[in-house]
Design an enzyme around this catalytic site. Structure first.
Site, PDB file in Angstrom:
ATOM      1  N   HIS A  38      15.601  26.090 119.250  1.00 52.68           N
ATOM      2  CA  HIS A  38      15.026  25.108 120.157  1.00 52.68           C
ATOM      3  C   HIS A  38      14.808  23.794 119.443  1.00 52.68           C
ATOM      4  CE1 HIS A  38      10.817  25.353 118.573  1.00 52.68           C
ATOM      5  NE2 HIS A  38      11.160  26.592 118.283  1.00 52.68           N
ATOM      6  N   ASP A  98      12.644  21.449 121.091  1.00 54.16           N
ATOM      7  CA  ASP A  98      11.346  20.938 121.533  1.00 54.16           C
ATOM      8  C   ASP A  98      10.286  21.272 120.491  1.00 54.16           C
ATOM      9  OD1 ASP A  98      11.716  23.692 122.323  1.00 54.16           O
ATOM     10  OD2 ASP A  98       9.886  23.550 123.517  1.00 54.16           O
ATOM     11  N   ASP A 149       9.524  24.074 112.484  1.00 55.54           N
ATOM     12  CA  ASP A 149       9.642  24.782 113.765  1.00 55.54           C
ATOM     13  C   ASP A 149      10.239  23.882 114.835  1.00 55.54           C
ATOM     14  OD1 ASP A 149       9.401  26.727 115.692  1.00 55.54           O
ATOM     15  OD2 ASP A 149       7.227  26.549 115.881  1.00 55.54           O
ATOM     16  N   GLU A 179      11.053  26.081 124.474  1.00 56.26           N
ATOM     17  CA  GLU A 179      10.583  27.289 123.804  1.00 56.26           C
ATOM     18  C   GLU A 179       9.099  27.210 123.525  1.00 56.26           C
ATOM     19  OE1 GLU A 179       9.621  30.229 120.719  1.00 56.26           O
ATOM     20  OE2 GLU A 179       9.353  28.059 120.634  1.00 56.26           O
ATOM     21  N   GLU A 180       8.631  26.020 123.189  1.00 57.68           N
ATOM     22  CA  GLU A 180       7.215  25.843 122.881  1.00 57.68           C
ATOM     23  C   GLU A 180       6.357  25.766 124.139  1.00 57.68           C
ATOM     24  OE1 GLU A 180       6.255  26.336 120.082  1.00 57.68           O
ATOM     25  OE2 GLU A 180       7.589  25.526 118.553  1.00 57.68           O
ATOM     26  N   GLU A 218      14.149  30.852 114.009  1.00 62.03           N
ATOM     27  CA  GLU A 218      12.697  30.623 113.924  1.00 62.03           C
ATOM     28  C   GLU A 218      12.217  30.767 112.478  1.00 62.03           C
ATOM     29  OE1 GLU A 218      10.522  29.609 115.998  1.00 62.03           O
ATOM     30  OE2 GLU A 218      11.419  29.859 117.972  1.00 62.03           O
ATOM     31  N   HIS A 226       3.296  24.026 113.425  1.00 66.18           N
ATOM     32  CA  HIS A 226       2.265  23.657 114.390  1.00 66.18           C
ATOM     33  C   HIS A 226       1.055  22.977 113.755  1.00 66.18           C
ATOM     34  CE1 HIS A 226       3.612  26.467 117.927  1.00 66.18           C
ATOM     35  NE2 HIS A 226       4.649  25.987 117.238  1.00 66.18           N
TER      36      HIS A 226
END
Length: 376
Positions: free
Chosen positions: A74, A76, A105, A135-136, A164, A349
Protein backbone atom coordinates in the site's frame (compact mmCIF):
# COMPACT_ATOMS: atom_id res chain seq x y z
CA UNK A 1 19.66 -3.81 -20.02
CA UNK A 2 17.45 -1.97 -17.54
CA UNK A 3 19.06 0.73 -15.46
CA UNK A 4 19.22 0.02 -11.73
CA UNK A 5 16.79 1.75 -9.40
CA UNK A 6 17.99 3.25 -6.14
CA UNK A 7 15.33 2.09 -3.63
CA UNK A 8 16.24 4.82 -1.13
CA UNK A 9 15.76 7.56 -3.71
CA UNK A 10 12.44 6.04 -4.83
CA UNK A 11 11.30 5.74 -1.21
CA UNK A 12 12.04 9.43 -0.72
CA UNK A 13 10.06 10.39 -3.82
CA UNK A 14 7.11 8.33 -2.61
CA UNK A 15 7.31 9.89 0.88
CA UNK A 16 7.15 13.36 -0.68
CA UNK A 17 3.55 12.61 -1.73
CA UNK A 18 1.28 13.18 1.34
CA UNK A 19 -0.92 10.18 0.58
CA UNK A 20 -2.95 10.06 3.79
CA UNK A 21 -5.81 7.59 3.34
CA UNK A 22 -7.73 7.88 1.01
CA UNK A 23 -5.77 10.63 -0.79
CA UNK A 24 -3.29 9.49 -3.43
CA UNK A 25 -1.59 12.92 -3.73
CA UNK A 26 0.35 11.92 -6.84
CA UNK A 27 2.04 8.90 -5.27
CA UNK A 28 0.77 6.53 -7.96
CA UNK A 29 2.23 8.82 -10.62
CA UNK A 30 5.65 8.36 -9.04
CA UNK A 31 5.25 4.58 -8.88
CA UNK A 32 3.96 4.31 -12.46
CA UNK A 33 6.88 6.39 -13.73
CA UNK A 34 9.27 3.94 -12.07
CA UNK A 35 7.50 0.80 -13.35
CA UNK A 36 6.85 1.60 -17.01
CA UNK A 37 10.53 1.72 -18.03
CA UNK A 38 10.87 -1.75 -16.47
CA UNK A 39 8.35 -3.16 -18.94
CA UNK A 40 5.31 -3.21 -16.69
CA UNK A 41 1.80 -2.78 -18.01
CA UNK A 42 0.22 -0.47 -15.45
CA UNK A 43 -3.50 -0.42 -14.68
CA UNK A 44 -4.87 2.25 -12.33
CA UNK A 45 -8.44 2.62 -11.19
CA UNK A 46 -10.53 4.25 -8.50
CA UNK A 47 -13.03 2.51 -6.22
CA UNK A 48 -15.58 3.76 -3.71
CA UNK A 49 -17.03 7.13 -2.88
CA UNK A 50 -16.73 9.63 -0.04
CA UNK A 51 -16.22 9.52 2.88
CA UNK A 52 -14.05 6.38 2.55
CA UNK A 53 -13.15 6.98 -1.08
CA UNK A 54 -12.52 7.38 -3.85
CA UNK A 55 -9.48 5.15 -3.42
CA UNK A 56 -6.81 4.76 -6.09
CA UNK A 57 -5.46 1.26 -6.75
CA UNK A 58 -2.90 -0.21 -9.14
CA UNK A 59 -2.23 -3.57 -10.72
CA UNK A 60 1.03 -3.67 -12.66
CA UNK A 61 2.11 -6.79 -14.55
CA UNK A 62 5.14 -7.91 -16.56
CA UNK A 63 5.50 -11.13 -18.50
CA UNK A 64 2.92 -13.83 -19.12
CA UNK A 65 2.00 -17.31 -18.07
CA UNK A 66 3.26 -19.13 -15.03
CA UNK A 67 4.68 -19.07 -12.53
CA UNK A 68 3.00 -15.85 -11.37
CA UNK A 69 4.68 -14.13 -8.41
CA UNK A 70 2.87 -11.11 -6.96
CA UNK A 71 3.95 -8.42 -4.54
CA UNK A 72 1.22 -6.67 -2.55
CA UNK A 73 1.42 -3.43 -0.63
CA UNK A 74 0.00 0.00 0.00
CA UNK A 75 1.01 3.59 -0.61
CA UNK A 76 -1.42 5.26 1.79
CA UNK A 77 -0.14 6.37 5.18
CA UNK A 78 -1.60 7.31 8.54
CA UNK A 79 -1.77 11.01 9.52
CA UNK A 80 1.64 12.18 10.75
CA UNK A 81 0.47 13.89 13.95
CA UNK A 82 2.09 16.87 15.62
CA UNK A 83 5.61 16.99 17.03
CA UNK A 84 7.91 15.83 14.23
CA UNK A 85 11.45 17.15 14.24
CA UNK A 86 10.99 18.00 10.55
CA UNK A 87 8.36 18.00 7.83
CA UNK A 88 6.94 14.44 7.70
CA UNK A 89 6.46 14.72 3.94
CA UNK A 90 9.85 16.26 3.23
CA UNK A 91 12.09 13.17 3.23
CA UNK A 92 15.46 13.72 4.81
CA UNK A 93 18.47 11.49 5.42
CA UNK A 94 20.09 12.13 8.78
CA UNK A 95 22.93 9.87 9.70
CA UNK A 96 22.00 6.48 8.27
CA UNK A 97 18.22 6.97 8.54
CA UNK A 98 15.66 8.17 6.00
CA UNK A 99 12.96 10.12 7.83
CA UNK A 100 9.39 10.63 6.61
CA UNK A 101 5.87 9.32 7.02
CA UNK A 102 5.69 6.01 5.21
CA UNK A 103 9.42 5.28 5.20
CA UNK A 104 8.73 2.04 7.08
CA UNK A 105 5.01 1.49 6.53
CA UNK A 106 5.35 0.87 3.71
CA UNK A 107 6.75 3.05 0.94
CA UNK A 108 10.21 1.67 1.67
CA UNK A 109 8.94 -1.86 1.01
CA UNK A 110 7.26 -0.87 -2.26
CA UNK A 111 10.40 0.91 -3.46
CA UNK A 112 12.54 -2.09 -2.53
CA UNK A 113 10.38 -4.40 -4.62
CA UNK A 114 10.50 -2.06 -7.62
CA UNK A 115 14.29 -2.04 -7.30
CA UNK A 116 14.22 -5.85 -7.21
CA UNK A 117 12.17 -5.88 -10.41
CA UNK A 118 14.80 -3.66 -12.04
CA UNK A 119 17.49 -6.14 -10.99
CA UNK A 120 15.59 -9.23 -12.20
CA UNK A 121 14.40 -8.59 -15.75
CA UNK A 122 15.10 -11.73 -17.76
CA UNK A 123 12.64 -14.21 -16.31
CA UNK A 124 9.90 -16.59 -17.39
CA UNK A 125 6.36 -16.27 -16.07
CA UNK A 126 4.67 -13.21 -14.62
CA UNK A 127 5.51 -10.73 -11.91
CA UNK A 128 2.89 -8.29 -10.66
CA UNK A 129 2.41 -5.54 -8.10
CA UNK A 130 -0.94 -5.19 -6.34
CA UNK A 131 -0.82 -1.75 -4.75
CA UNK A 132 -3.66 -0.06 -2.89
CA UNK A 133 -4.33 3.33 -1.39
CA UNK A 134 -6.67 1.96 1.28
CA UNK A 135 -4.85 -0.25 3.77
CA UNK A 136 -4.46 2.13 6.68
CA UNK A 137 -8.12 3.16 6.48
CA UNK A 138 -11.33 1.12 6.28
CA UNK A 139 -9.75 -1.26 3.73
CA UNK A 140 -13.06 -1.50 1.90
CA UNK A 141 -12.12 -0.07 -1.49
CA UNK A 142 -8.51 -1.24 -1.65
CA UNK A 143 -7.25 -4.80 -1.84
CA UNK A 144 -10.75 -6.22 -2.08
CA UNK A 145 -11.41 -3.98 -5.08
CA UNK A 146 -8.11 -5.14 -6.62
CA UNK A 147 -9.14 -8.76 -6.14
CA UNK A 148 -12.48 -8.09 -7.85
CA UNK A 149 -10.66 -6.37 -10.73
CA UNK A 150 -8.34 -9.36 -11.11
CA UNK A 151 -11.19 -11.88 -10.93
CA UNK A 152 -12.96 -10.15 -13.82
CA UNK A 153 -9.81 -10.65 -15.90
CA UNK A 154 -8.94 -14.15 -14.68
CA UNK A 155 -5.65 -13.00 -13.16
CA UNK A 156 -4.50 -15.52 -10.57
CA UNK A 157 -1.12 -15.32 -8.77
CA UNK A 158 0.53 -18.51 -7.56
CA UNK A 159 1.97 -16.84 -4.46
CA UNK A 160 1.93 -13.36 -2.91
CA UNK A 161 4.55 -11.56 -0.85
CA UNK A 162 3.23 -8.61 1.18
CA UNK A 163 5.86 -6.01 2.00
CA UNK A 164 4.53 -4.99 5.41
CA UNK A 165 7.23 -4.14 7.97
CA UNK A 166 7.57 -7.39 9.92
CA UNK A 167 11.19 -7.33 11.07
CA UNK A 168 11.86 -6.41 14.68
CA UNK A 169 15.40 -6.25 16.07
CA UNK A 170 17.05 -6.46 12.64
CA UNK A 171 16.15 -6.92 8.99
CA UNK A 172 15.01 -10.45 8.31
CA UNK A 173 14.45 -11.70 11.83
CA UNK A 174 10.65 -12.08 11.58
CA UNK A 175 8.42 -13.27 8.74
CA UNK A 176 4.65 -13.33 9.19
CA UNK A 177 3.05 -16.54 7.93
CA UNK A 178 -0.44 -15.70 9.15
CA UNK A 179 -2.37 -13.16 11.15
CA UNK A 180 -5.04 -13.20 13.81
CA UNK A 181 -8.52 -12.07 12.90
CA UNK A 182 -10.10 -8.98 14.36
CA UNK A 183 -13.65 -7.95 15.17
CA UNK A 184 -14.89 -4.68 16.71
CA UNK A 185 -18.15 -4.55 18.62
CA UNK A 186 -20.28 -1.85 20.20
CA UNK A 187 -22.55 -3.06 23.00
CA UNK A 188 -25.24 -0.56 23.99
CA UNK A 189 -27.35 -0.97 27.13
CA UNK A 190 -30.56 1.10 27.20
CA UNK A 191 -31.82 2.93 30.27
CA UNK A 192 -34.21 5.71 31.17
CA UNK A 193 -32.71 9.18 31.48
CA UNK A 194 -33.51 11.16 34.60
CA UNK A 195 -32.30 13.52 37.32
CA UNK A 196 -29.78 12.02 39.70
CA UNK A 197 -31.81 13.35 42.65
CA UNK A 198 -34.80 11.28 41.54
CA UNK A 199 -33.35 7.87 40.70
CA UNK A 200 -36.74 6.17 41.11
CA UNK A 201 -37.89 8.01 37.99
CA UNK A 202 -34.93 6.78 35.92
CA UNK A 203 -33.15 3.56 35.07
CA UNK A 204 -29.37 3.73 35.10
CA UNK A 205 -27.78 1.57 32.37
CA UNK A 206 -24.24 1.93 33.72
CA UNK A 207 -24.42 -0.74 36.48
CA UNK A 208 -25.89 -3.18 33.93
CA UNK A 209 -23.09 -2.41 31.52
CA UNK A 210 -20.53 -2.86 34.29
CA UNK A 211 -21.91 -6.33 35.07
CA UNK A 212 -21.84 -7.16 31.37
CA UNK A 213 -18.21 -6.04 31.09
CA UNK A 214 -17.31 -8.19 34.09
CA UNK A 215 -18.90 -11.18 32.36
CA UNK A 216 -17.05 -10.45 29.13
CA UNK A 217 -13.73 -10.09 30.95
CA UNK A 218 -14.29 -13.54 32.49
CA UNK A 219 -14.57 -15.24 29.09
CA UNK A 220 -11.68 -17.59 28.33
CA UNK A 221 -11.48 -17.88 24.57
CA UNK A 222 -8.57 -20.31 24.20
CA UNK A 223 -4.97 -21.06 25.19
CA UNK A 224 -3.53 -20.43 21.75
CA UNK A 225 -2.22 -22.96 19.24
CA UNK A 226 1.16 -24.05 17.97
CA UNK A 227 1.01 -21.25 15.37
CA UNK A 228 -1.02 -18.59 17.18
CA UNK A 229 -1.01 -16.85 20.54
CA UNK A 230 -4.17 -16.93 22.64
CA UNK A 231 -7.14 -14.90 21.49
CA UNK A 232 -7.92 -11.84 23.59
CA UNK A 233 -10.95 -9.65 24.20
CA UNK A 234 -10.26 -6.05 25.19
CA UNK A 235 -12.63 -3.24 26.21
CA UNK A 236 -11.41 -0.25 24.22
CA UNK A 237 -13.86 2.57 25.05
CA UNK A 238 -16.82 3.48 27.27
CA UNK A 239 -19.44 6.14 26.59
CA UNK A 240 -22.79 7.29 27.97
CA UNK A 241 -25.47 9.49 26.43
CA UNK A 242 -24.94 12.11 29.15
CA UNK A 243 -22.19 14.69 29.57
CA UNK A 244 -23.75 16.40 32.59
CA UNK A 245 -22.99 15.61 36.21
CA UNK A 246 -26.62 15.55 37.35
CA UNK A 247 -28.19 13.32 34.71
CA UNK A 248 -28.65 9.57 34.83
CA UNK A 249 -27.82 8.58 31.23
CA UNK A 250 -30.36 7.06 28.90
CA UNK A 251 -27.86 4.61 27.47
CA UNK A 252 -24.31 3.34 27.96
CA UNK A 253 -22.02 1.79 25.36
CA UNK A 254 -18.90 -0.33 25.58
CA UNK A 255 -16.60 -0.68 22.60
CA UNK A 256 -14.54 -3.85 22.42
CA UNK A 257 -12.09 -5.57 20.13
CA UNK A 258 -11.31 -9.28 19.88
CA UNK A 259 -8.10 -10.47 18.24
CA UNK A 260 -8.66 -14.14 17.54
CA UNK A 261 -6.74 -17.11 16.19
CA UNK A 262 -7.92 -19.76 13.78
CA UNK A 263 -9.85 -21.63 16.46
CA UNK A 264 -12.61 -19.08 15.95
CA UNK A 265 -14.62 -17.33 13.28
CA UNK A 266 -15.73 -13.73 13.57
CA UNK A 267 -19.46 -14.45 13.42
CA UNK A 268 -19.15 -17.06 16.18
CA UNK A 269 -17.54 -14.48 18.48
CA UNK A 270 -20.24 -11.92 17.70
CA UNK A 271 -22.86 -14.53 18.58
CA UNK A 272 -21.02 -15.27 21.84
CA UNK A 273 -21.03 -11.60 22.88
CA UNK A 274 -24.72 -11.31 21.98
CA UNK A 275 -25.56 -14.29 24.21
CA UNK A 276 -23.62 -12.82 27.14
CA UNK A 277 -25.26 -9.43 26.60
CA UNK A 278 -28.73 -10.96 26.57
CA UNK A 279 -27.99 -12.79 29.83
CA UNK A 280 -26.45 -9.94 31.80
CA UNK A 281 -28.11 -6.88 30.24
CA UNK A 282 -31.44 -7.81 28.64
CA UNK A 283 -32.36 -5.37 25.90
CA UNK A 284 -28.74 -4.59 25.01
CA UNK A 285 -27.86 -4.31 21.34
CA UNK A 286 -24.62 -5.45 19.73
CA UNK A 287 -23.23 -3.94 16.54
CA UNK A 288 -20.22 -5.65 15.00
CA UNK A 289 -17.67 -5.17 12.25
CA UNK A 290 -15.45 -8.09 11.32
CA UNK A 291 -12.29 -6.65 9.82
CA UNK A 292 -10.83 -10.02 8.86
CA UNK A 293 -10.65 -13.67 9.76
CA UNK A 294 -7.56 -15.39 11.09
CA UNK A 295 -5.42 -17.03 8.42
CA UNK A 296 -2.36 -19.23 8.25
CA UNK A 297 -0.26 -20.09 5.19
CA UNK A 298 0.83 -23.72 5.56
CA UNK A 299 4.50 -24.60 4.99
CA UNK A 300 5.48 -24.76 1.34
CA UNK A 301 7.40 -23.17 -1.51
CA UNK A 302 6.72 -19.56 -0.45
CA UNK A 303 8.15 -20.21 3.04
CA UNK A 304 11.27 -21.65 1.45
CA UNK A 305 11.75 -18.79 -1.02
CA UNK A 306 11.53 -16.10 1.65
CA UNK A 307 13.53 -17.79 4.41
CA UNK A 308 16.29 -18.94 2.03
CA UNK A 309 16.68 -15.46 0.55
CA UNK A 310 16.90 -13.88 4.00
CA UNK A 311 19.41 -16.48 5.15
CA UNK A 312 21.58 -16.12 2.04
CA UNK A 313 21.57 -12.31 2.07
CA UNK A 314 21.85 -11.60 5.82
CA UNK A 315 22.83 -14.80 7.59
CA UNK A 316 19.74 -14.39 9.80
CA UNK A 317 17.47 -17.34 10.54
CA UNK A 318 13.99 -15.78 10.51
CA UNK A 319 11.29 -16.55 13.03
CA UNK A 320 7.99 -17.52 11.42
CA UNK A 321 5.32 -15.67 13.35
CA UNK A 322 1.61 -14.79 13.44
CA UNK A 323 1.92 -12.08 16.09
CA UNK A 324 1.01 -8.42 15.83
CA UNK A 325 -1.74 -6.71 13.88
CA UNK A 326 -3.44 -7.80 10.72
CA UNK A 327 -2.63 -7.10 7.07
CA UNK A 328 -4.35 -7.33 3.72
CA UNK A 329 -3.24 -10.93 3.71
CA UNK A 330 -6.60 -11.55 5.38
CA UNK A 331 -8.15 -10.94 1.96
CA UNK A 332 -5.41 -12.20 -0.35
CA UNK A 333 -5.20 -15.62 1.31
CA UNK A 334 -8.34 -16.48 -0.66
CA UNK A 335 -6.22 -16.41 -3.83
CA UNK A 336 -3.04 -18.31 -2.96
CA UNK A 337 -0.33 -18.70 -0.28
CA UNK A 338 0.60 -15.38 1.34
CA UNK A 339 3.58 -14.29 3.45
CA UNK A 340 4.37 -10.87 4.93
CA UNK A 341 7.99 -9.70 5.09
CA UNK A 342 9.53 -6.26 5.19
CA UNK A 343 11.52 -3.62 7.04
CA UNK A 344 12.07 -3.32 10.81
CA UNK A 345 8.86 -1.92 12.26
CA UNK A 346 9.96 -0.04 15.41
CA UNK A 347 8.94 3.42 14.15
CA UNK A 348 5.87 2.66 12.04
CA UNK A 349 2.98 5.03 12.81
CA UNK A 350 5.22 6.96 15.22
CA UNK A 351 6.51 10.51 15.16
CA UNK A 352 9.78 10.75 13.20
CA UNK A 353 9.17 7.48 11.39
CA UNK A 354 12.46 6.42 9.83
CA UNK A 355 14.05 3.50 8.00
CA UNK A 356 17.74 2.70 7.88
CA UNK A 357 19.17 3.39 4.43
CA UNK A 358 21.02 0.07 4.47
CA UNK A 359 17.85 -1.80 5.47
CA UNK A 360 15.99 -0.44 2.43
CA UNK A 361 18.87 -1.44 0.18
CA UNK A 362 19.17 -4.82 1.90
CA UNK A 363 15.46 -5.47 1.55
CA UNK A 364 15.71 -4.78 -2.19
CA UNK A 365 18.47 -7.39 -2.44
CA UNK A 366 16.42 -9.95 -0.52
CA UNK A 367 13.37 -9.29 -2.69
CA UNK A 368 15.53 -9.72 -5.80
CA UNK A 369 16.69 -13.13 -4.56
CA UNK A 370 13.10 -14.17 -3.83
CA UNK A 371 11.88 -12.98 -7.22
CA UNK A 372 14.73 -14.61 -9.14
CA UNK A 373 14.22 -17.97 -7.44
CA UNK A 374 10.41 -17.82 -7.64
CA UNK A 375 10.47 -17.30 -11.40
CA UNK A 376 13.39 -19.63 -12.17
Amino acid sequence: MTDAIDPVDLTARLIACPSITPRSAGVFDVLEAALKPLGFEVHRFFAGEAPDGPVENMVATRGSGGPHFAFAGHLDVVPPGEGWSGDPFHPEIRGNLLYGRGAVDMKGGVAAFVAACAAVTDHPGTVSLLITGDEEGPAVHGTRAIMAWMAERNIQPDMILIGEPTSEARLGDVVKIGRRGTVNMWVTVPGVQGHVAYPHRAENPVPKLARLITALEAVHLDDGTEAFQASNLEITALETSSRATNIIPGSATAQLNIRFNNLHRGEELVALVRRIAAEHAPGATVEAKISGEAFLTPPGRLYELVTEAIREETGVEPTLSTSGGTSDGRFLIALCPVVDFGLPNATMHKLDEAAAVEDIAGLARIYARILRNALA
